[in-house]
Every structure is written in C-alpha cells, then in structure tokens.
Scaffold this active site. Structure first.
Site, short mmCIF file in Angstrom:
data_model
loop_
_atom_site.label_atom_id
_atom_site.label_comp_id
_atom_site.label_asym_id
_atom_site.label_seq_id
_atom_site.Cartn_x
_atom_site.Cartn_y
_atom_site.Cartn_z
N ASP A 191 0.87 -1.16 0.00
CA ASP A 191 0.00 0.00 0.00
C ASP A 191 0.92 1.23 0.00
O ASP A 191 2.14 1.13 -0.04
CB ASP A 191 -0.94 -0.05 1.22
CG ASP A 191 -2.17 0.83 1.01
OD1 ASP A 191 -3.18 0.61 1.69
OD2 ASP A 191 -2.12 1.74 0.15
C1 GLC Z 1 -4.42 4.03 -0.12
C2 GLC Z 1 -5.36 2.93 0.31
C3 GLC Z 1 -5.53 1.84 -0.71
C4 GLC Z 1 -5.44 2.43 -2.11
C5 GLC Z 1 -4.04 2.95 -2.29
C6 GLC Z 1 -3.85 3.62 -3.65
O1 GLC Z 1 -3.56 4.37 0.92
O2 GLC Z 1 -5.08 2.31 1.56
O3 GLC Z 1 -6.80 1.21 -0.47
O4 GLC Z 1 -5.73 1.42 -3.07
O5 GLC Z 1 -3.65 3.86 -1.28
O6 GLC Z 1 -4.66 4.75 -3.73
#
Ligand code: GLC
Length: 749
Positions: free
Chosen positions: A306
């Site tokens: 993430d």
């Molecule tokens: C965010 C979220 C995740 C998302 C990613 C990209 O922090 O936790 O769900 O897909 O970043 O935006």
C-alpha cells in the site's frame, strides 16, 4: 503490386507479433526475464504515482494533469519503471480524452525507450465505479452493495466498473476491499462488505467475477486487487492504521475467509495491509506474506504494497533503522511490487541490496515472473489500450439504471410506524431538510472524483440529490430548508416556520465524505447539531421520515423514538437520490437488509454472531445484546410468512448433503423481495459457539399472495469453524437451524 505485398507483410508481422504477444508462454516470459538486468527487474517491481511524471510538484500538480516528458523519460530509461497509479497525489478526476492522452504518451514513450518493450501497467482505485474518470457510473459504496444481499447484482456492478476502467485505458483496479467490517468506528467501514463472513465472502466472489470475468485479457475486464491483506479493519482503537491485536484463530475465523474466497475465484493481485498485527507490520511479515499467502493459500498473483508502506517500516513503524533495511525486510517478507510512490529511492536501494548480495537475484525473479505473467494475462504485450469506439456504453443510461437498481436494493427500511411510508397523498406538502438533502457528495462518500470526495465542483452533471429527485417525482408540494450543516444548526427560525406549513418532514442526515486517517472519529455519536435538528422538528408534532446517508452506523438511539420512519441508505452513489425518492414514494419497495449490527451506543459494539455472555437476571442486564437494529434486519412495504423448516434427513452423515426447505409467502398487497437467511446455532463445540451464525441466504421476489419454496443444500463445511489448533473443522453434534422464526434440529456426524 509492390505496395500490396508490403501491406500484407506489414499486416502479417503485426498480426503474428500480436498473436505471439498474447500467447507468450511462461517459458517465453522466463526467457524474456533472463535477458533483464537487475535494474530492469527492480524497475518492474516499482510503482510510482502519476504525480512523479506530471507537470508540477508532488501533491501540487498542474491541472488538468499533464505528462512532463523529461520526468517520464527519466522514469523509463533510468529507472525502467513497470507501473504507475492513480491521478496524482492531491489531484482528481480526469476526462476520458485526457486519460487517453496521458496513457498514450506513457505507452508511446515506453515503446520508444524501453529496451525490452515490457509494457507499463497502470493501476487505479475504481472502488465504486471508475471514480477517477469523468462521467463514469458511480455505484453505491461496498457496504450498500452488501446490503442488497444480491451477489449477482454486485457482480454486474463490478463488471461495469471493469468496463469503464478499461474504457479509461486502465487494466488494474485496486478493488475490492475484503477486510471484514467488524469495527464500525473504522473510517473505511463503508468500503467493506459488512461484519459477516458468509455475506462478505459471497460478495467477494461476486466482485472478483465481475471485475475479472473468465479472462482478464478481455478489453472489458481488469485485474482485481483484493485488499488489504490482512486484518487491517480491526484495530484496537477503531482508528485507521493503528495497531491490531489479532490471535491467529480469530484471524482465520473472521479476517481470512474473504481472501480465501477471492483466491479461489482467481483474484490476480493483492494489496498489503499498511498496519501492524501483534507488533509486526504486515509489510515485514514473512509469516503472512509468504508462509500463509504463498505456501498455504497457494496464491500466485502479484502482491503490491500500500502507499509508501516500505518506507513506513522505517519512518513510522520503526522496525527498520533506515530505508535500505526497510526495502530488504519487505522484499524478503514477500512483497512483489512497491507502491513507492513518490520517488525512486526504492529502486536505487534494491539494486544496491542485490549487487551487495544481501538479496539474491533469484528473489527478484519470483516477483518479476509474477508481474510479467500478470501483464501477459492482461494482454498488455499486444494491446495496452483500446479505442473509444469499443466502449459505447460508457456512462450510459443502461449502466446508470444498474447503479439505480443497486441503490434501490440496498436501501434498508429500519422503522415504518403505522406504515407512514410509502407516501401516498401527493397533495401533501413536504418539508425536505438536513445536510444530506441536497448534496451529491454526501450520497457518494470518499473515493469520488477526489480521494476524500469532498470537492463539489467535480460531480457528474445531471445526477440528482434527494431533494431534486423528490421535486421531480412529487411536484410542487416540496419545501426545502437545509436546517443544519453536518455539525451546525442553520436558520432555525426559518426552518421551524416552514415546518408549520407542511404535512410531513423528510430529514436527511449525513456524514462528511472521508476515508483512511482523515476519516478517523472519536465516537459514533451523531454531531449534536443533527440530533438537535431532529429534536426541534419533532417538537412541531409533524411526522418525520428520517433518511440516513452514513459511512458507518452513527448512533440514532436519541432520535429513533422521535421519528415515524427510518430509511437507511448507506452511501448510495450517483443514483442514490432517485432511489431514495422512489423508495419514499413507493416506486421502490425496500428490500435491503443490514450487513452489520446497528449499535445502540458508541461503546456498545456487539456483533450478531456474538458469544453467550452472563446476562445477570437484574432489571438491566449490562451484558445483554441490545442493538438498535439486528444484522440482517430490514422492513418491507409488504409482509412475508415462513412455513416450518423441512429437512431431507435428521442427520448429516459424513460426506453427505442435507436439503433444507421452507416456503415463503408474500401476504401483503405489493410485490416485494425477501432475503431468506439461514442461520445455525451449534449447541456444543470445542470453541465457544456463536449464538447464531449465517451459513446461507437467498433473495427472492414474490408478488402479492405468491408463495415460493426456498431450498438450501448444506454439507459439513456449512457448520465448520476454526478450532484451538487453528484448523478448520466440523465437529459432530447437534445443530439448530434457524430461518426467520422457524427452528429445526439436525445431528451432524
Ligand atoms: C491508499 C489505500 C488503498 C489504495 C491505495 C492507492 O492508501 O489504503 O486502499 O488502493 O492507497 O490509492
């Protein structure tokens, strides 16, 4: 003649290249990988945000987003990046034309500059429709989709998300969220499929099927990304990205099954939980990312971090002394791709680690092979994008109708005193008020045109708020007065003055669109202003219909007695205004059922599948299960009766199945949908059994006086649980089956 031959040869060359590319075997990919340098392998494991290669500063991009060619060329030639994501930190939704221009530029430069012609994989959050593409169809958020209890509808909704994401030119969707919604305080509760394993697993299957179909190389399908593996949704504090204490047995019982279902359904990728479980950040947890995910669950897809979560091993979790240690820790734990996403330090550090021998190149090969296979399966080696003409249904009325149907089937009627609903007498004057009455943003929530979803300038034109929908459907007898923002009363005198002139009042309460850490709250209590709004209006003596558009179940206890009806709409999306209006007016007969237990107090968070507790026989039993509304609850404008349960055998013998039947009849005057829910109560087990647990469900539609036999085919797996050795077992013993008020005992061998 010569030109014809030349044309044919050129066509043949492209055609064979295309066919070859499509059919690149695993062996062909391995031989491609064998040509790759360490830098090129590291590049494939690198994902950057659009902002890194766009005009303007990080999180301060020029709008609309434009590619900075020099930055793009450096990313391709120097860092050989393999993936890009989203719209640029701090930026928002992009038109299809601008997406096409951005993506064409990226792929063209990559074709020109990439030594081995490995396509760049673009990923995006399209979590309730292609929410970062202007004009796309926006569906109810997942919690509302779960409330439909209609997996086929959820599959169709995800198929539209896939269609419109591919129409944008993007083949990878960071969806669905499969974290179980066991903590209603959590800022991302609305992104879950609710608190129950059986319901959420059925939705997980439907979402993956909808997004991926039978082949992700289809121009209408995308690679799904089950997230956030694992245990992200159940922090001790209820706040996003805070420590989780999770014994393995509870992890396997509640938080693993949806991911197991998604893997069994063929999910192509997984995103890792940002948080830490029992003191170990998941991004550094070999036991979860390799032993569990790879060795036990046999998942062969791509594991992407993430946002910035490798660096956070150093700068937040402090389990790494520096970024280099953090990179080594994450890669050796099992990360395939780093959502870095705002610089290239990850690349430099990983190359260093491999060249120093701290990480064997063979470890990179494991990840690069998965990434190349994903790109091959998506068809990217032959076609990175398709023409607009291939997507005639983008933003179509057909798709909008599907969103409307999903919103309609999600709406959950929690109270309907003296059947005040549906509103029948169009001569009546209505006052429509409250913070959610005239707001599209409060119908959609976060991940809508922008990350937090609060920008009112980017909403899709023509979509109706609750007020506009009622004005369209009910006519002139609508009076509007906002009466309160989310946290402050407004124009009270004016509001109360108008209240005196009408017959009934529709109060629409809402919650600020928000997600992740910005969405953290300290209590589920509603802001005092919204409670006061209802209390002041109740004092006028006019009947109140309460409409709720919340991210999570905000406490309604103080105002439930003051209102005649409660219509809970979750975050119903762009068609939610119409769906709510049609529900109030009877065009829609509500059939939604709560996918979570609705708490009566902010610190009285108990789930329906609770364990038995000692209810002292005193006036008020402080251990009692006393939610405002039960999991699976939802009223209809009609009524249903259930006949006693009929079973095909009293004993479920080993390896056999048992048929469980009952008849359901619509005894009311209007057509309605009913969710037949089959629970079971395990009378004795080696782990404290839940009071009841959902094990199957079916949604049926019945005309007035129509009766239908509903049948469930059950086997031992329907009664399994995780025992103290962390094994999934079904133990011999008596099981009580429950459907509505009907009960039946069976013996499981
Ligand atoms: C965010 C979220 C995740 C998302 C990613 C990209 O922090 O936790 O769900 O897909 O970043 O935006």
């Amino acid at each position: 003649m010569k030109s014809k031959v030349l044309f044919f040869l050129t066509f043949f060359a492209f055609a064979t290249q295309g066919i070859l590319a499509q059919s690149m075997s695993d062996a062909a990919l391995d031989s491609l990988m064998a040509k790759m340098s360490v830098e090129e392998k590291v590049g494939q494991m690198t994902q950057i945000d659009l902002g890194v290669i766009a005009e303007g500063g990080i999180c301060a991009l020029k709008q609309p987003q434009q590619i900075n060619l020099a930055k793009l060329r450096e990313a391709i030639t120097k860092y050989k990046i393999g993936s890009i994501l989203n719209v640029g930190c701090g930026s928002g939704t992009i038109s299809r034309a601008d997406w096409s221009s951005l993506l064409q530029t990226i792929h063209k430069e990559n074709k020109k500059l990439s030594r081995l012609q490995i396509p760049i994989l673009y990923g995006i959050d399209a979590i309730h429709g292609a929410n970062y593409t202007k004009g796309a169809t926006l569906f109810p958020q997942q919690i509302g989709q779960a409330a439909t209890w209609n997996p086929l509808l959820v599959e169709k909704a995800n198929a539209v998300s896939a269609y419109e994401t591919r129409a944008t030119g993007i083949p990878w969707n960071f969806s669905p969220v499969l974290d179980l919604g066991r903590q209603p305080l959590w800022s991302r509760f609305f992104e879950t499929y609710g608190e129950d394993v059986c319901l959420a697993s059925a939705m997980a299957h439907a979402a993956i099927r909808g997004l991926q179909g039978d082949s992700v190389s289809s121009k209408y399908k995308v690679a799904a990304c089950m997230k956030h593996f694992l245990g992200y949704s159940f922090s001790l504090s209820g706040k996003d990205r805070t420590p989780v204490w999770l014994p393995e047995r509870e992890m396997r019982a509640y938080f693993l099954p949806t991911f197991q279902e998604a893997i069994a359904t063929g999910a192509k990728t997984v995103m890792i939980n940002s948080g830490d479980i029992n003191g170990t950040p998941v991004h550094a947890n070999y036991d979860i990312l390799t032993t569990l995910l790879r060795d036990e669950l046999k998942f062969e897809g791509v594991a992407v971090t993430d946002w910035e979560d490798i660096y956070k091993l150093e700068n937040l979790h402090r389990v790494a002394a520096n970024k280099k240690d953090a990179v080594k820790m994450a890669i050796m734990a099992g990360v395939d791709m780093s959502m870095v996403p705002n610089d290239f330090q990850f690349c430099d550090l990983l190359v260093q680690l491999v060249k120093e021998g701290a990480i064997p190149e063979s470890r990179l090969d494991l990840s690069v092979r998965r990434i190349l296979r994903l790109k091959r399966d998506l068809g990217l080696f032959s076609e990175t994008m398709f023409a607009n003409k291939d997507y005639p249904n983008f933003g179509s009325a057909t798709f909008a109708n599907l969103s409307y149907q999903t919103a309609s089937e999600s709406i959950t009627l929690l109270k309907n005193k003296e059947r005040i609903l549906p509103l029948r007498d169009t001569k009546e004057k209505l006052l429509v008020c409250g913070p959610a009455a005239h707001s599209l943003n409060l119908l959609n929530g976060a991940w809508t045109h922008t990350w937090q979803g609060v920008d009112t300038t980017t909403n899709t034109p023509g979509k109706k708020t609750i007020l506009q929908a009622l004005q369209q459907q009910w006519g002139s007898a609508i009076v509007y007065e906002k009466g309160a923002s989310l946290d402050a009363l407004q124009e009270e005198e004016q509001l109360l003055g108008k209240a005196k002139t009408v017959d009934k009042i529709v109060v629409c309460l809402g919650e600020l669109p928000c997600t992740e850490v910005p969405g953290n709250i300290k209590s589920l209590d509603l802001p005092e202003a919204q409670l006061q709004l209802v209390k002041q209006l109740a004092a006028t003596g006019k009947p109140i219909i309460l409409v709720c558009c919340f991210n999570r179940p905000r406490i309604l206890t103080p105002i439930i007695p003051l209102v005649a009806a409660i219509v809970y709409a979750y975050l119903p999306g762009d068609e939610g205004g119409m769906a709510i209006a049609d529900c109030l007016l009877g065009k829609v007969n509500p059939s939604g059922k709560l996918p979570f237990t609705y708490p009566a107090a902010s610190n009285d968070l108990v789930h329906y599948d609770r364990k038995r507790t000692e209810d002292l026989d005193i006036d008020f039993s402080m251990n009692a299960y006393q939610p405002s509304f039960d999991f699976g609850f939802g009223l209809s404008y009609t009524q249903f009766t259930y006949t006693p349960i009929i079973i095909s055998a009293d004993t479920l013998t080993k390896g056999s199945k048992i048929l469980v039947n009952c008849k359901v009849k619509n005894t009311g005057a209007v057509k309605g949908a009913e969710v037949v829910q089959l629970y079971y109560n395990d009378l004795v087990a080696s782990i404290t059994p839940s009071v009841k647990k959902l094990t199957a469900f079916q949604k049926i539609v019945l005309a007035p006086n129509e009766e239908q036999r509903v049948q469930f085919e059950l086997d031992a797996a329907h009664f399994s649980f995780i025992n103290k050795n962390n094994e999934r077992v079904t133990e011999p013993g008596w099981i009580e089956l429950l459907i509505d008020q009907q009960k039946k005992l069976i013996y499981v061998e």
